[in-house]
Design a protein around this motif. Structure first.
Motif, PDB file in Angstrom:
ATOM      1  N   GLN A 190     -24.156 -36.099  10.231  1.00  0.00           N
ATOM      2  CA  GLN A 190     -23.437 -36.274  11.492  1.00  0.00           C
ATOM      3  C   GLN A 190     -22.261 -37.236  11.365  1.00  0.00           C
ATOM      4  O   GLN A 190     -21.553 -37.491  12.336  1.00  0.00           O
ATOM      5  CB  GLN A 190     -24.395 -36.767  12.587  1.00  0.00           C
ATOM      6  CG  GLN A 190     -25.568 -35.847  12.847  1.00  0.00           C
ATOM      7  CD  GLN A 190     -25.128 -34.442  13.206  1.00  0.00           C
ATOM      8  OE1 GLN A 190     -24.307 -34.260  14.093  1.00  0.00           O
ATOM      9  NE2 GLN A 190     -25.656 -33.467  12.507  1.00  0.00           N
ATOM     10  N   GLY A 191     -22.064 -37.793  10.168  1.00  0.00           N
ATOM     11  CA  GLY A 191     -20.925 -38.674   9.924  1.00  0.00           C
ATOM     12  C   GLY A 191     -21.209 -40.157  10.058  1.00  0.00           C
ATOM     13  O   GLY A 191     -20.285 -40.971  10.004  1.00  0.00           O
ATOM     14  N   TYR A 192     -22.474 -40.529  10.249  1.00  0.00           N
ATOM     15  CA  TYR A 192     -22.823 -41.938  10.365  1.00  0.00           C
ATOM     16  C   TYR A 192     -23.043 -42.552   8.990  1.00  0.00           C
ATOM     17  O   TYR A 192     -23.446 -41.879   8.055  1.00  0.00           O
ATOM     18  CB  TYR A 192     -24.108 -42.119  11.187  1.00  0.00           C
ATOM     19  CG  TYR A 192     -23.942 -41.751  12.635  1.00  0.00           C
ATOM     20  CD1 TYR A 192     -23.426 -42.666  13.550  1.00  0.00           C
ATOM     21  CD2 TYR A 192     -24.301 -40.491  13.093  1.00  0.00           C
ATOM     22  CE1 TYR A 192     -23.274 -42.336  14.886  1.00  0.00           C
ATOM     23  CE2 TYR A 192     -24.152 -40.143  14.435  1.00  0.00           C
ATOM     24  CZ  TYR A 192     -23.635 -41.072  15.312  1.00  0.00           C
ATOM     25  OH  TYR A 192     -23.485 -40.735  16.633  1.00  0.00           O
ATOM     26  N   LEU A 193     -22.791 -43.840   8.898  1.00  0.00           N
ATOM     27  CA  LEU A 193     -23.121 -44.590   7.694  1.00  0.00           C
ATOM     28  C   LEU A 193     -24.584 -44.988   7.784  1.00  0.00           C
ATOM     29  O   LEU A 193     -25.075 -45.313   8.866  1.00  0.00           O
ATOM     30  CB  LEU A 193     -22.250 -45.839   7.591  1.00  0.00           C
ATOM     31  CG  LEU A 193     -20.748 -45.587   7.503  1.00  0.00           C
ATOM     32  CD1 LEU A 193     -19.996 -46.918   7.559  1.00  0.00           C
ATOM     33  CD2 LEU A 193     -20.410 -44.843   6.235  1.00  0.00           C
ATOM     34  N   VAL A 194     -25.282 -44.936   6.666  1.00  0.00           N
ATOM     35  CA  VAL A 194     -26.709 -45.274   6.664  1.00  0.00           C
ATOM     36  C   VAL A 194     -26.983 -46.351   5.625  1.00  0.00           C
ATOM     37  O   VAL A 194     -26.201 -46.570   4.708  1.00  0.00           O
ATOM     38  CB  VAL A 194     -27.597 -44.042   6.394  1.00  0.00           C
ATOM     39  CG1 VAL A 194     -27.400 -42.980   7.463  1.00  0.00           C
ATOM     40  CG2 VAL A 194     -27.319 -43.451   5.028  1.00  0.00           C
TER      41      VAL A 194
END
Length: 62
Positions: free
Chosen positions: A38-42
């Motif tokens: 979804q394009g989030y940094l983890v």
């Protein structure tokens, strides 16, 4: 005074779900993979507490 966590680690997930360490890591990996898509940094080995609570408890778990 207890500080509300922003991220859960493997031990939090074990406690919350009552699963083994390997299952907890698998759950976290799956959640982080989805967030990355979804394009989030983890952060490896951690999962956002708010996202975890929404997915497992409908956002109602403290």
């Amino acid at each position: 005074m207890e500080i509300e966590k922003s991220y859960y680690d493997v031990y939090d997930v074990i406690k919350l779900l009552g699963v083994s360490k390997s299952k907890a890591y698998a759950v976290m990996r799956e959640m982080n993979d989805y967030l990355e898509e979804q394009g989030y940094l983890v952060i490896s080995g951690k999962v956002p507490a708010r996202y975890f609570n929404e997915k497992w408890y409908g956002g109602t778990h403290a």
